[in-house]
Write a protein that holds these residues in place. Structure first.
Motif, PDB file in Angstrom:
ATOM      1  N   GLU A 273      -1.438   7.353   0.809  1.00  0.00           N
ATOM      2  CA  GLU A 273      -1.541   8.136   2.045  1.00  0.00           C
ATOM      3  C   GLU A 273      -2.406   7.408   3.076  1.00  0.00           C
ATOM      4  O   GLU A 273      -2.128   7.469   4.281  1.00  0.00           O
ATOM      5  CB  GLU A 273      -2.101   9.523   1.716  1.00  0.00           C
ATOM      6  CG  GLU A 273      -1.113  10.370   0.927  1.00  0.00           C
ATOM      7  CD  GLU A 273      -1.695  11.676   0.414  1.00  0.00           C
ATOM      8  OE1 GLU A 273      -0.927  12.503  -0.110  1.00  0.00           O
ATOM      9  OE2 GLU A 273      -2.926  11.866   0.528  1.00  0.00           O
ATOM     10  N   ASP A 274      -3.430   6.708   2.619  1.00  0.00           N
ATOM     11  CA  ASP A 274      -4.253   5.899   3.537  1.00  0.00           C
ATOM     12  C   ASP A 274      -3.395   4.813   4.196  1.00  0.00           C
ATOM     13  O   ASP A 274      -3.531   4.541   5.396  1.00  0.00           O
ATOM     14  CB  ASP A 274      -5.403   5.234   2.774  1.00  0.00           C
ATOM     15  CG  ASP A 274      -6.471   6.233   2.368  1.00  0.00           C
ATOM     16  OD1 ASP A 274      -6.467   7.381   2.861  1.00  0.00           O
ATOM     17  OD2 ASP A 274      -7.326   5.857   1.531  1.00  0.00           O
ATOM     18  N   PHE A 275      -2.542   4.181   3.394  1.00  0.00           N
ATOM     19  CA  PHE A 275      -1.656   3.147   3.942  1.00  0.00           C
ATOM     20  C   PHE A 275      -0.714   3.749   4.991  1.00  0.00           C
ATOM     21  O   PHE A 275      -0.511   3.162   6.068  1.00  0.00           O
ATOM     22  CB  PHE A 275      -0.844   2.508   2.808  1.00  0.00           C
ATOM     23  CG  PHE A 275       0.249   1.584   3.285  1.00  0.00           C
ATOM     24  CD1 PHE A 275      -0.049   0.395   3.920  1.00  0.00           C
ATOM     25  CD2 PHE A 275       1.591   1.917   3.091  1.00  0.00           C
ATOM     26  CE1 PHE A 275       0.965  -0.464   4.364  1.00  0.00           C
ATOM     27  CE2 PHE A 275       2.607   1.069   3.531  1.00  0.00           C
ATOM     28  CZ  PHE A 275       2.289  -0.122   4.167  1.00  0.00           C
ATOM     29  N   LEU A 276      -0.156   4.916   4.690  1.00  0.00           N
ATOM     30  CA  LEU A 276       0.768   5.543   5.643  1.00  0.00           C
ATOM     31  C   LEU A 276       0.071   5.845   6.964  1.00  0.00           C
ATOM     32  O   LEU A 276       0.622   5.601   8.043  1.00  0.00           O
ATOM     33  CB  LEU A 276       1.343   6.829   5.042  1.00  0.00           C
ATOM     34  CG  LEU A 276       2.210   6.677   3.786  1.00  0.00           C
ATOM     35  CD1 LEU A 276       2.714   8.034   3.315  1.00  0.00           C
ATOM     36  CD2 LEU A 276       3.390   5.745   4.029  1.00  0.00           C
ATOM     37  N   ARG A 277      -1.161   6.345   6.886  1.00  0.00           N
ATOM     38  CA  ARG A 277      -1.901   6.627   8.128  1.00  0.00           C
ATOM     39  C   ARG A 277      -2.189   5.328   8.896  1.00  0.00           C
ATOM     40  O   ARG A 277      -2.123   5.299  10.126  1.00  0.00           O
ATOM     41  CB  ARG A 277      -3.211   7.350   7.801  1.00  0.00           C
ATOM     42  CG  ARG A 277      -3.010   8.737   7.210  1.00  0.00           C
ATOM     43  CD  ARG A 277      -4.333   9.484   7.061  1.00  0.00           C
ATOM     44  NE  ARG A 277      -4.155  10.704   6.274  1.00  0.00           N
ATOM     45  CZ  ARG A 277      -4.517  10.834   4.992  1.00  0.00           C
ATOM     46  NH1 ARG A 277      -5.118   9.832   4.377  1.00  0.00           N
ATOM     47  NH2 ARG A 277      -4.289  11.962   4.329  1.00  0.00           N
TER      48      ARG A 277
ATOM     49  N   ASP B 186      -6.831  -0.805   4.260  1.00  0.00           N
ATOM     50  CA  ASP B 186      -5.551  -0.126   4.474  1.00  0.00           C
ATOM     51  C   ASP B 186      -4.568  -0.421   3.338  1.00  0.00           C
ATOM     52  O   ASP B 186      -3.577   0.301   3.163  1.00  0.00           O
ATOM     53  CB  ASP B 186      -4.894  -0.591   5.782  1.00  0.00           C
ATOM     54  CG  ASP B 186      -5.777  -0.344   6.991  1.00  0.00           C
ATOM     55  OD1 ASP B 186      -6.528   0.647   6.977  1.00  0.00           O
ATOM     56  OD2 ASP B 186      -5.699  -1.146   7.943  1.00  0.00           O
ATOM     57  N   LEU B 187      -4.821  -1.499   2.618  1.00  0.00           N
ATOM     58  CA  LEU B 187      -3.832  -2.027   1.672  1.00  0.00           C
ATOM     59  C   LEU B 187      -4.288  -1.918   0.225  1.00  0.00           C
ATOM     60  O   LEU B 187      -3.722  -2.566  -0.654  1.00  0.00           O
ATOM     61  CB  LEU B 187      -3.546  -3.496   2.020  1.00  0.00           C
ATOM     62  CG  LEU B 187      -2.908  -3.688   3.400  1.00  0.00           C
ATOM     63  CD1 LEU B 187      -3.060  -5.118   3.868  1.00  0.00           C
ATOM     64  CD2 LEU B 187      -1.426  -3.297   3.362  1.00  0.00           C
ATOM     65  N   LEU B 188      -5.272  -1.070  -0.022  1.00  0.00           N
ATOM     66  CA  LEU B 188      -5.806  -0.952  -1.381  1.00  0.00           C
ATOM     67  C   LEU B 188      -4.743  -0.492  -2.381  1.00  0.00           C
ATOM     68  O   LEU B 188      -4.778  -0.897  -3.550  1.00  0.00           O
ATOM     69  CB  LEU B 188      -6.998   0.015  -1.390  1.00  0.00           C
ATOM     70  CG  LEU B 188      -8.308  -0.544  -0.833  1.00  0.00           C
ATOM     71  CD1 LEU B 188      -9.347   0.562  -0.735  1.00  0.00           C
ATOM     72  CD2 LEU B 188      -8.816  -1.672  -1.721  1.00  0.00           C
ATOM     73  N   PHE B 189      -3.799   0.353  -1.927  1.00  0.00           N
ATOM     74  CA  PHE B 189      -2.749   0.795  -2.849  1.00  0.00           C
ATOM     75  C   PHE B 189      -2.043  -0.412  -3.467  1.00  0.00           C
ATOM     76  O   PHE B 189      -1.763  -0.435  -4.668  1.00  0.00           O
ATOM     77  CB  PHE B 189      -1.729   1.681  -2.122  1.00  0.00           C
ATOM     78  CG  PHE B 189      -0.574   2.097  -2.998  1.00  0.00           C
ATOM     79  CD1 PHE B 189      -0.680   3.200  -3.832  1.00  0.00           C
ATOM     80  CD2 PHE B 189       0.627   1.383  -3.008  1.00  0.00           C
ATOM     81  CE1 PHE B 189       0.368   3.578  -4.661  1.00  0.00           C
ATOM     82  CE2 PHE B 189       1.671   1.753  -3.821  1.00  0.00           C
ATOM     83  CZ  PHE B 189       1.544   2.848  -4.651  1.00  0.00           C
ATOM     84  N   PHE B 190      -1.781  -1.419  -2.650  1.00  0.00           N
ATOM     85  CA  PHE B 190      -1.037  -2.580  -3.133  1.00  0.00           C
ATOM     86  C   PHE B 190      -1.935  -3.563  -3.891  1.00  0.00           C
ATOM     87  O   PHE B 190      -1.551  -4.090  -4.930  1.00  0.00           O
ATOM     88  CB  PHE B 190      -0.350  -3.287  -1.952  1.00  0.00           C
ATOM     89  CG  PHE B 190       0.595  -2.384  -1.219  1.00  0.00           C
ATOM     90  CD1 PHE B 190       1.868  -2.145  -1.703  1.00  0.00           C
ATOM     91  CD2 PHE B 190       0.196  -1.735  -0.065  1.00  0.00           C
ATOM     92  CE1 PHE B 190       2.744  -1.285  -1.044  1.00  0.00           C
ATOM     93  CE2 PHE B 190       1.055  -0.874   0.608  1.00  0.00           C
ATOM     94  CZ  PHE B 190       2.325  -0.655   0.114  1.00  0.00           C
TER      95      PHE B 190
END
Length: 239
Positions: free
Chosen positions: A100-104, A177-181
């Motif tokens: 969700e952080d990335f999407l924002r 912003d890219l922690l998910f990846f």
């Protein structure tokens, strides 16, 4: 013929690495440094979010039905579950929240995110894995689909670059912003290894080995088909 355990494990890994989702032309568009296409990135990311929303359910169900109740596989799934839910092993946060952080960061507000629905090919991928993990008789298929084929998606690179590096370069995003990846790029090395061990140990018949190998290849194909479904919408001007 029933394969020896280690030979079967190697065959599972070969099947995973023979199916490269990042070779799909959708990624040529997303990762074009001369023409950053943030709108298309947003639409692709929203389909990816449909997958992320369900991933904890897969791991929870695999943990619950794990046939090696007192062994290392159960413990490994518990660690995986703990990290997905809390992010405390990677010192980040819940993995859905990371997405969700990335999407924002790419300009998608929460209302738009929550209103998005899965395209047919995206839904097929969600349903295939959910059906397999929820039936104890197909546990080996679910484990192969989730722990090997799905976790393995985050290990792919284009050239030497992983997705977080490419997104940062093309769209100017920040590391946070890219922690998910970046978290999955690191964690999923272990998760895939654990998945290979699990599936290799629980498949004790020729039929189970054949079904697990098919599940790895088919799940990778479904990932590719998901991007093909988005690509067809893009070409038709409906994204």
């Amino acid at each position: 013929m029933l394969m020896e355990r280690d030979a079967f494990r190697d065959e599972l890994e070969r099947t995973l690495h023979n199916k490269l989702t990042l070779s799909h032309p959708m990624f040529d568009i997303l990762f074009d440094p001369e023409n950053p296409d943030r709108h298309t990135l947003q639409k692709v990311a929203l389909q990816g979010y449909q997958l992320t929303k369900h991933f904890l359910d897969y791991i929870e169900t695999l943990f619950y039905y794990c046939p090696k109740a007192d062994g290392k596989h159960k413990r490994r799934l518990l660690f995986n579950l703990y990290e997905e839910e809390t992010g405390r092993i990677s010192k980040t946060k819940n993995h859905v929240q990371l997405m969700e952080d990335f999407l924002r960061a790419i300009g998608i507000d929460d209302a738009t995110r929550d209103a998005e629905t899965a395209l047919p090919a995206t839904q097929e991928l969600i349903d295939y894995r959910m059906t397999a993990v929820k039936n104890p008789e197909t546990y080996h298929i679910g484990a192969a689909a989730v722990m090997i084929a799905s976790e393995g998606q985050n290990l792919e690179t284009r050239g030497a670059d992983a997705r977080d590096i490419l997104f940062k370069r093309v769209y100017g995003l920040k590391d946070e912003d890219l922690l998910f990846f970046s978290v999955h790029q690191e964690e999923d090395v272990h998760h895939v290894r654990h998945g290979l061990d699990l599936v290799a140990d629980i498949c004790t018949t020729e039929e189970q080995q054949s079904e697990a190998l098919y599940a790895v290849g088919h799940t990778c194909d479904l990932f590719y088909n998901m991007y093909e479904g988005i690509y067809q919408e893009y070409k038709a001007g409906r994204l």
